[in-house]
Each structure stands twice: as structure tokens, then as C-alpha cells.
Write a protein that holds these residues in place. Structure first.
Motif, PDB file in Angstrom:
ATOM      1  N   ALA A 200       1.509  -7.721   2.930  1.00  0.00           N
ATOM      2  CA  ALA A 200       2.225  -6.903   3.912  1.00  0.00           C
ATOM      3  C   ALA A 200       2.215  -5.432   3.536  1.00  0.00           C
ATOM      4  N   GLY A 201       1.975  -4.584   4.521  1.00  0.00           N
ATOM      5  CA  GLY A 201       2.029  -3.150   4.334  1.00  0.00           C
ATOM      6  C   GLY A 201       0.843  -2.557   3.592  1.00  0.00           C
ATOM      7  N   SER A 202      -0.148  -3.367   3.268  1.00  0.00           N
ATOM      8  CA  SER A 202      -1.311  -2.857   2.535  1.00  0.00           C
ATOM      9  C   SER A 202      -2.298  -2.187   3.476  1.00  0.00           C
ATOM     10  N   TRP A 203      -3.114  -1.309   2.896  1.00  0.00           N
ATOM     11  CA  TRP A 203      -4.076  -0.544   3.669  1.00  0.00           C
ATOM     12  C   TRP A 203      -5.413  -0.614   2.960  1.00  0.00           C
ATOM     13  N   ILE A 204      -6.386  -1.241   3.607  1.00  0.00           N
ATOM     14  CA  ILE A 204      -7.740  -1.325   3.085  1.00  0.00           C
ATOM     15  C   ILE A 204      -8.528  -0.217   3.777  1.00  0.00           C
ATOM     16  N   ASP A 205      -8.882   0.799   3.033  1.00  0.00           N
ATOM     17  CA  ASP A 205      -9.478   2.008   3.598  1.00  0.00           C
ATOM     18  C   ASP A 205     -10.932   1.773   4.001  1.00  0.00           C
ATOM     19  N   ARG A 206     -11.515   2.773   4.654  1.00  0.00           N
ATOM     20  CA  ARG A 206     -12.868   2.654   5.193  1.00  0.00           C
ATOM     21  C   ARG A 206     -13.883   2.328   4.097  1.00  0.00           C
ATOM     22  N   ASP A 207     -14.810   1.450   4.438  1.00  0.00           N
ATOM     23  CA  ASP A 207     -15.929   1.042   3.577  1.00  0.00           C
ATOM     24  C   ASP A 207     -15.514   0.357   2.278  1.00  0.00           C
TER      25      ASP A 207
END
Length: 138
Positions: A60-67
Motif C-alpha cells: 500500500a502507498g508504494s510507487w514504482i517509478d518509470r522503467d
């Protein structure tokens, strides 16, 4: 922190920003690849060009950034930022409230405790010796 890929994607006259992943309901860019067996929590974001392999878990609340890339059976805890172009290899675990810097790599099977801060362009772990458990930043 503002997500880099917040702009609206426009394809064939239809405005599409994110779609919901069927396993967990997380927000996934139409230009990301997330395996159907992966779990993306309902408040997590997966950005443009990211790739998440089978049986991976994004909290929850995690962000997997571009590429960024998450390997099979990898685990991302709650409120984690995986930076642009970073790789979390097969079976690696990242504890809650951690940050993985851009273009960094967590080698297969290694564990990061909660609140870990990994700088940009760093490799955590190696191919020789026992698997290491990294503790939180001071």
C-alpha cells in the motif's frame, strides 16, 4: 514528492491515465507491464515503462517509478519508492518506508529492512558470499 508521469496519456483520442490492476486494484499506467499473478495494493502506483514479474507484491502507498523492474517473487513493503530505472531482482525484499534510488539494483534474494535509503546508481549485494540483510538507515 510529485510523480514524474502525472501527465495524462493521450492515445487515439481517449484520455487514459491509469488502469486498475485486477489483483489488488492498484493504479497501473497503460504503458507498464504487470503480470496477472502480481499483487499491486489499491493505493500503489506503477508508472510508465515499469515491469513487474510473476508473484511479485507491491504494498500500500508504494510507487514504482518509470522503467523500474521488479523480479518474480519480489516483495515491496508499504510506502516504498522504487526509483526510475531501478531493479529489484527475483526474491528480493524491501521493507516498508524505504527508498531505492534511480538506476540502483537489489540483487536476488537480498533483504532491506524498513526505512532503508539506497542512493542512486548503487548495487546492493553481490554474487559471492552469503546473502546479506541490510538494516535501516540511521
Amino acid at each position: 514528492m510529485r510523480r514524474v508521469n502525472e501527465e495524462v496519456e493521450l492515445e487515439k483520442g481517449v484520455v487514459t491515465k491509469y488502469r486498475r490492476h485486477p489483483n489488488g486494484g492498484g493504479f497501473v499506467s497503460p504503458k507498464a507491464h504487470v503480470d496477472a499473478t502480481a499483487f499491486v495494493a489499491s493505493t500503489a502506483y506503477v508508472e510508465n515503462g515499469a515491469s513487474i514479474a510473476r508473484d511479485a507484491f507491491v504494498g500500500a502507498g508504494s510507487w514504482i517509478d518509470r522503467d523500474a523492474m521488479l523480479g518474480s517473487r519480489s516483495f515491496i513493503g508499504a510506502n516504498v519508492h522504487v526509483g526510475a530505472g531501478a531493479v529489484v531482482s527475483d526474491g528480493a525484499r524491501v521493507g516498508s518506508h524505504s527508498r531505492i534510488g534511480a538506476n540502483s539494483r537489489i540483487v536476488a534474494g537480498h533483504h532491506l529492512e524498513r526505512d532503508a535509503m539506497i542512493p542512486d546508481n548503487v548495487v546492493v549485494g553481490g554474487t559471492e558470499g552469503p546473502k546479506t540483510r541490510y538494516v535501516r538507515a540511521a
